[in-house]
Write a protein that holds these residues in place. Structure first.
Motif, PDB file in Angstrom:
ATOM      1  N   ARG A   1       5.792  -0.110  19.830  1.00 45.14           N
ATOM      2  CA  ARG A   1       4.848  -0.245  20.959  1.00 45.14           C
ATOM      3  C   ARG A   1       3.764  -1.268  20.658  1.00 45.14           C
ATOM      4  NH1 ARG A   1       5.053   5.171  21.170  1.00 45.14           N
ATOM      5  NH2 ARG A   1       3.056   5.423  20.137  1.00 45.14           N
ATOM      6  N   GLU A   2       3.274  -1.283  19.411  1.00 40.62           N
ATOM      7  CA  GLU A   2       2.224  -2.209  19.000  1.00 40.62           C
ATOM      8  C   GLU A   2       2.742  -3.645  18.867  1.00 40.62           C
ATOM      9  OE1 GLU A   2      -1.054  -1.696  18.455  1.00 40.62           O
ATOM     10  OE2 GLU A   2      -0.896   0.409  19.027  1.00 40.62           O
ATOM     11  N   GLY A   3       4.072  -3.809  18.820  1.00 41.75           N
ATOM     12  CA  GLY A   3       4.665  -5.134  18.681  1.00 41.75           C
ATOM     13  C   GLY A   3       4.816  -5.582  17.236  1.00 41.75           C
ATOM     14  N   TRP A   4       4.565  -4.680  16.291  1.00 43.79           N
ATOM     15  CA  TRP A   4       4.707  -5.028  14.877  1.00 43.79           C
ATOM     16  C   TRP A   4       6.175  -5.198  14.520  1.00 43.79           C
ATOM     17  CZ3 TRP A   4       1.126  -0.816  12.293  1.00 43.79           C
ATOM     18  CH2 TRP A   4      -0.182  -0.972  12.774  1.00 43.79           C
ATOM     19  N   ILE A   5       7.030  -4.410  15.180  1.00 40.14           N
ATOM     20  CA  ILE A   5       8.481  -4.466  15.003  1.00 40.14           C
ATOM     21  C   ILE A   5       9.046  -4.785  16.395  1.00 40.14           C
ATOM     22  CG2 ILE A   5      10.549  -3.213  14.225  1.00 40.14           C
ATOM     23  CD1 ILE A   5       8.298  -3.434  12.072  1.00 40.14           C
ATOM     24  N   ARG A   6       9.994  -5.726  16.447  1.00 41.48           N
ATOM     25  CA  ARG A   6      10.538  -6.144  17.744  1.00 41.48           C
ATOM     26  C   ARG A   6      12.065  -6.012  17.748  1.00 41.48           C
ATOM     27  NH1 ARG A   6       6.230  -9.556  16.481  1.00 41.48           N
ATOM     28  NH2 ARG A   6       7.540 -11.091  15.482  1.00 41.48           N
TER      29      ARG A   6
END
Length: 121
Positions: free
Chosen positions: A27-32
Motif C-alpha cells: 500500500r505504501e508503494g515500498w514493494i510493487r
C-alpha cells in the motif's frame, strides 16, 4: 506466471515479514508486485526488496518515514549503474582510437591524471 509467488508464499519464504506488514508495504508503494488473477504476485526482485525492507525496519530500526527515502536512493543508484553499464558497452563498441580519446577527455574532465604510458588503464 511461472516463478511468481502469492502473498502467503512470500511470507512463508521470507519468514521475517507478516502478511499485514507485507500488505502495508505494498500500500505504501515500498514493494510493487504485479497484479495476478487472484491478487498481487511477487517475483524474485520483489522478494529481495522485501528482505531489504525487513533489514531496514527490523535489523536497522529505520523509522517508517525514512524507508521510502532509502529505497528511492537505492533505486536511483541501481538506475545509474544500468545507465553507466549501457554507456560503457557503447564506448567499448567504438574503434580503439575513439575509446582512447573518450578516456582522455574523461580524465581531463574528472581531474584524474592520464594513465602511465598514455594507455586506457
Amino acid at each position: 506466471m511461472a516463478g511468481m509467488l502469492k502473498e502467503r508464499d512470500v511470507v512463508a519464504r521470507v519468514r521475517r515479514v507478516e502478511l499485514r506488514e507485507l500488505r502495508m508495504w505494498v500500500r505504501e508503494g515500498w514493494i510493487r508486485p504485479a497484479e495476478g488473477p487472484g491478487g498481487p504476485v511477487f517475483d524474485e526482485l520483489d522478494v529481495a526488496r522485501i528482505r531489504l525492507v525487513c533489514d531496514l525496519r527490523k535489523e536497522m530500526s529505520l523509522p517508517g518515514d525514512a524507508v521510502p527515502v532509502v529505497l528511492s536512493l537505492l533505486d536511483q543508484v541501481h538506475g545509474l549503474r544500468r545507465e553507466l553499464r549501457g554507456l560503457a558497452e557503447a564506448v567499448d563498441a567504438q574503434p580503439e582510437e575513439t575509446r582512447r580519446r573518450i578516456a582522455e577527455i574523461y580524465r581531463t574532465h574528472s581531474g584524474r591524471a592520464p594513465a602511465p604510458g598514455g594507455g586506457d588503464a
